[in-house]
Enzyme design. Structure first.
Site, PDB file in Angstrom:
ATOM      1  N   ASP A   1      33.674  24.011 -13.115  1.00 32.68           N
ATOM      2  CA  ASP A   1      32.817  25.037 -12.515  1.00 32.68           C
ATOM      3  C   ASP A   1      33.500  26.358 -12.832  1.00 32.68           C
ATOM      4  O   ASP A   1      34.617  26.608 -12.384  1.00 32.68           O
ATOM      5  CB  ASP A   1      32.742  24.780 -11.003  1.00 32.68           C
ATOM      6  CG  ASP A   1      32.044  25.891 -10.235  1.00 32.68           C
ATOM      7  OD1 ASP A   1      31.693  26.929 -10.846  1.00 32.68           O
ATOM      8  OD2 ASP A   1      31.876  25.720  -9.016  1.00 32.68           O
ATOM      9  N   TYR A  48      42.195  25.747  -0.932  1.00 31.20           N
ATOM     10  CA  TYR A  48      40.807  25.484  -1.295  1.00 31.20           C
ATOM     11  C   TYR A  48      40.411  26.181  -2.587  1.00 31.20           C
ATOM     12  O   TYR A  48      40.473  27.392  -2.695  1.00 31.20           O
ATOM     13  CB  TYR A  48      39.844  25.940  -0.177  1.00 31.20           C
ATOM     14  CG  TYR A  48      38.414  25.637  -0.580  1.00 31.20           C
ATOM     15  CD1 TYR A  48      37.951  24.337  -0.554  1.00 31.20           C
ATOM     16  CD2 TYR A  48      37.562  26.634  -1.035  1.00 31.20           C
ATOM     17  CE1 TYR A  48      36.658  24.033  -0.965  1.00 31.20           C
ATOM     18  CE2 TYR A  48      36.274  26.342  -1.443  1.00 31.20           C
ATOM     19  CZ  TYR A  48      35.832  25.034  -1.404  1.00 31.20           C
ATOM     20  OH  TYR A  48      34.560  24.747  -1.818  1.00 31.20           O
ATOM     21  N   LYS A  76      35.356  21.815  -4.409  1.00 28.25           N
ATOM     22  CA  LYS A  76      35.410  20.355  -4.478  1.00 28.25           C
ATOM     23  C   LYS A  76      35.522  19.916  -5.922  1.00 28.25           C
ATOM     24  O   LYS A  76      35.208  20.668  -6.835  1.00 28.25           O
ATOM     25  CB  LYS A  76      34.126  19.763  -3.879  1.00 28.25           C
ATOM     26  CG  LYS A  76      34.235  19.481  -2.393  1.00 28.25           C
ATOM     27  CD  LYS A  76      34.912  18.150  -2.104  1.00 28.25           C
ATOM     28  CE  LYS A  76      35.030  17.976  -0.588  1.00 28.25           C
ATOM     29  NZ  LYS A  76      36.160  17.143  -0.220  1.00 28.25           N
TER      30      LYS A  76
END
Ligand code: 13P
Ligand code: 13P
Ligand code: MG
Ligand code: MG
Ligand code: MG
Length: 364
Positions: free
Chosen positions: A11, A227, A230
């Site tokens: 991504d 973070y 995902k």
């Protein structure tokens, strides 16, 4: 000569928020992969996307973990990231943890699934790509393809599958791995892979050692220590003639099983199988999606793909997934919709705890 299928995905920025990878980014990846094709690093490629994740599906004759192939993918993602930054796309370069290539893309952020094999007289290869979930999302469907006789008729009625398969399982927390045989050790296998955040199926082989499936297992959030999104996974599966049939490989996805991911990587929700065109996770940044692409690998070339979930027979699954999404959404911030604290990728808990520290009292 053996053929290698490498799926490398990342991504690197999306419109709007975490919805969809911008088409210009895919065009830039196409330019870079086309150069690699012309200089014979690749023998063929197909570029897809699921939500905000770009999936580079490449064939070549260089084997797994090949430096030139990995560098091609890395260069494509780096170059596209520059454009993502100019367009101020959301999460530009999100999955690239390092800006210098070090020989192997593993550990640098992108997800990698690869397999090398000698082509059969006819070699159907399926690629599944997800968004808004994690590698353990493939545990249930891959188990069902290769070990569940109620899913895969061939395990019972086809002598070439009757021996079963071997599963390699990674413990992504302790960085250990184990190989288990099915059907002999099926209950042991299930005891592990039911814990989808920790034990992840990495590969499946026939008992004679021939590769059957390969899954990207990178856990970005564990690599980066904070973070960074995902780890939306990809999976390669070989079908027919000694492997499950094409239809046996897609049928597990007719059940919209619960996976973790979805909003802020911190919620459970149903996996919705969709066509490439409908791989746009919008509602509450989801629900989690999977696309399926069916190829014939032919002398290193990718013939196809067939868009495997572009089939009205999956409409009831999508409807069921949408209903489950509405049901579980009503839990709002409560488990089991919200993930348990240790699996959440966003949390305010440490801040809340330090604010309330002096107000907690011992109970009688
Ligand atoms: P066909 O008869 O259409 O080739 O199908 C064979 C098969 O095994 C389908 O699963
Ligand atoms: P991605 O991992 O697909 O970037 O999603 C992140 C997120 O926070 C969605 O709400
Ligand atoms: Mg994103
Ligand atoms: Mg994503
Ligand atoms: Mg992601």
């Amino acid at each position: 000569m053996k053929t290698t299928v490498s799926v490398i995905k990342a991504d690197i920025g999306s419109v709007s928020g975490h919805c969809v990878a911008h088409p210009e980014l895919m065009d830039i990846c196409d330019e870079v992969l086309n150069e690699a094709l012309e200089s014979n690093i690749l023998s063929d490629y197909y570029i897809s996307r699921c939500g905000d994740d770009i999936d580079l599906i490449m064939t070549h004759h260089n084997g797994e973990e090949n430096e030139e192939v990995h560098k091609t993918a890395y260069d494509a993602f780096m170059k596209a990231t520059e454009r993502a930054r100019e367009l101020k796309l959301y999460g530009a370069g999100q999955d690239l943890l390092s800006d210098t290539f070090s020989g192997n893309i593993k550990g640098m952020g992108p997800g990698v699934a690869e397999m090398e094999f000698k082509e059969r007289p006819s070699d159907p290869v399926l690629v599944f790509c997800c968004d808004k979930t994690e590698p353990g999302a493939f545990n249930l469907p891959v188990f069902r393809m290769f070990a569940d006789p109620f899913n895969t008729a061939g395990l019972v009625i086809d002598p070439s599958l009757h021996d079963g398969f071997k599963f390699e399982v990674f413990d992504v927390i302790e960085h250990k791995k184990v190989i288990l045989n099915c059907p002999e050790e099926m209950y042991d296998l299930l005891a592990l892979i039911g814990s989808t955040g920790r034990y992840v199926i990495k590969r499946v082989w026939k008992k004679n050692g021939e590769i059957a499936a390969s899954i990207s297992t990178e856990r970005l959030n564990l690599m980066a220590g904070e973070y960074v999104g995902k780890d939306d996974p990809a999976c390669i599966v070989r079908a027919q003639s000694g492997f499950p049939a094409n239809g046996e490989c897609v049928d597990p996805f007719a059940f919209p099983h619960m996976v973790s991911g979805w909003m802020r990587g911190s919620h459970n929700g149903p996996m919705m199988p969709v066509s490439e065109e409908e791989a746009n996770p919008i509602r509450f940044d989801g629900p989690p999606r999977v696309i399926g692409l069916g190829f014939q690998v032919s002398n290193g070339e990718l013939i196809g793909p067939v868009d495997l979930f572009d089939d009205p027979a999956f409409d009831p699954t999508r409807e069921q997934a949408a209903k489950i999404a509405s049901y579980i959404r009503r839990h709002g911030p409560f488990e089991p919709h919200r993930l348990p604290a240790e699996e959440m990728e966003y949390t305010s808990l440490p801040g809340v705890m330090s604010k309330l520290e002096n107000r907690f009292e011992d109970m009688e």
